[in-house]
Design a protein around this motif. Structure first.
Motif, PDB file in Angstrom:
ATOM      1  N   HIS A  52      -0.887  -1.378   6.143  1.00  0.00           N
ATOM      2  CA  HIS A  52       0.433  -0.768   5.978  1.00  0.00           C
ATOM      3  C   HIS A  52       0.376   0.439   5.041  1.00  0.00           C
ATOM      4  O   HIS A  52       1.048   1.454   5.257  1.00  0.00           O
ATOM      5  CB  HIS A  52       1.426  -1.808   5.442  1.00  0.00           C
ATOM      6  N   HIS A  55      -1.108   3.459   6.926  1.00  0.00           N
ATOM      7  CA  HIS A  55      -0.137   3.901   7.929  1.00  0.00           C
ATOM      8  C   HIS A  55       0.978   4.706   7.276  1.00  0.00           C
ATOM      9  O   HIS A  55       1.285   5.820   7.693  1.00  0.00           O
ATOM     10  CB  HIS A  55       0.451   2.696   8.665  1.00  0.00           C
ATOM     11  N   THR A  56       1.572   4.136   6.226  1.00  0.00           N
ATOM     12  CA  THR A  56       2.709   4.797   5.581  1.00  0.00           C
ATOM     13  C   THR A  56       2.280   6.079   4.893  1.00  0.00           C
ATOM     14  O   THR A  56       2.973   7.106   4.992  1.00  0.00           O
ATOM     15  CB  THR A  56       3.388   3.842   4.577  1.00  0.00           C
ATOM     16  N   SER A  57       1.152   6.060   4.197  1.00  0.00           N
ATOM     17  CA  SER A  57       0.729   7.261   3.468  1.00  0.00           C
ATOM     18  C   SER A  57       0.375   8.410   4.397  1.00  0.00           C
ATOM     19  O   SER A  57       0.406   9.572   3.987  1.00  0.00           O
ATOM     20  CB  SER A  57      -0.444   6.945   2.531  1.00  0.00           C
ATOM     21  N   ALA A  62       6.432   9.916   4.072  1.00  0.00           N
ATOM     22  CA  ALA A  62       6.007   8.688   3.396  1.00  0.00           C
ATOM     23  C   ALA A  62       6.627   8.540   2.013  1.00  0.00           C
ATOM     24  O   ALA A  62       6.724   9.500   1.258  1.00  0.00           O
ATOM     25  CB  ALA A  62       4.496   8.658   3.278  1.00  0.00           C
ATOM     26  N   ILE A  64       6.021   5.658  -1.007  1.00  0.00           N
ATOM     27  CA  ILE A  64       5.328   4.468  -1.487  1.00  0.00           C
ATOM     28  C   ILE A  64       5.551   4.393  -2.986  1.00  0.00           C
ATOM     29  O   ILE A  64       5.305   5.371  -3.704  1.00  0.00           O
ATOM     30  CB  ILE A  64       3.816   4.521  -1.168  1.00  0.00           C
TER      31      ILE A  64
END
Length: 130
Positions: A52, A55-57, A62, A64
């Protein structure tokens, strides 16, 4: 192990394990432990691991939290019964493992079958092994 409602509608279990309470050094080692637990259970089937954090970064938009160092899910299924089409909405299962500076956070959504919840809770508690 803490049971709560996430966003006031999703029943989840969360366990925080200080790095000093476990021999596991990172998320990958914890996922390997969980995969071994899944594969040892004859009612359970390993499906995949999902990174995850990566994927997000990789997304342009993004977001986080800065304290999150890594976050992955292990996906599996306890599907011992298929009584109706609606049960598909709550399958498969997933356990999320997030690494912070000083601890790991283990989280999963409550399953509609006690056998699955009991197993996931036992597996999560096994991460705290010191």
């Amino acid at each position: 192990m803490k049971q709560s409602l996430f966003q006031e509608k999703y029943p989840i279990f969360t366990l925080e394990v200080a790095k000093s309470e476990t021999t596991y050094q990172n998320v990958d080692e914890i996922l390997a432990y969980l995969k071994a637990q899944i594969e040892a259970d004859p009612k359970c089937r390993f499906i995949a691991e999902f990174d995850h954090y990566s994927h997000t970064s990789a997304l342009p938009e993004a977001e986080i939290a800065p304290e999150i160092k890594d976050a992955k899910n292990i996906v599996f299924c306890f599907g011992i019964k298929l009584p109706n089409p609606e049960v598909m909405a709550v399958r498969p299962r997933s356990i999320g493992v997030t690494e912070l500076e000083d601890r790991f956070v283990i989280a999963f959504m409550e399953a509609p079958m006690p056998v699955a919840n009991n197993a996931m809770e036992a597996w999560a508690k096994g991460i705290r092994n010191r």
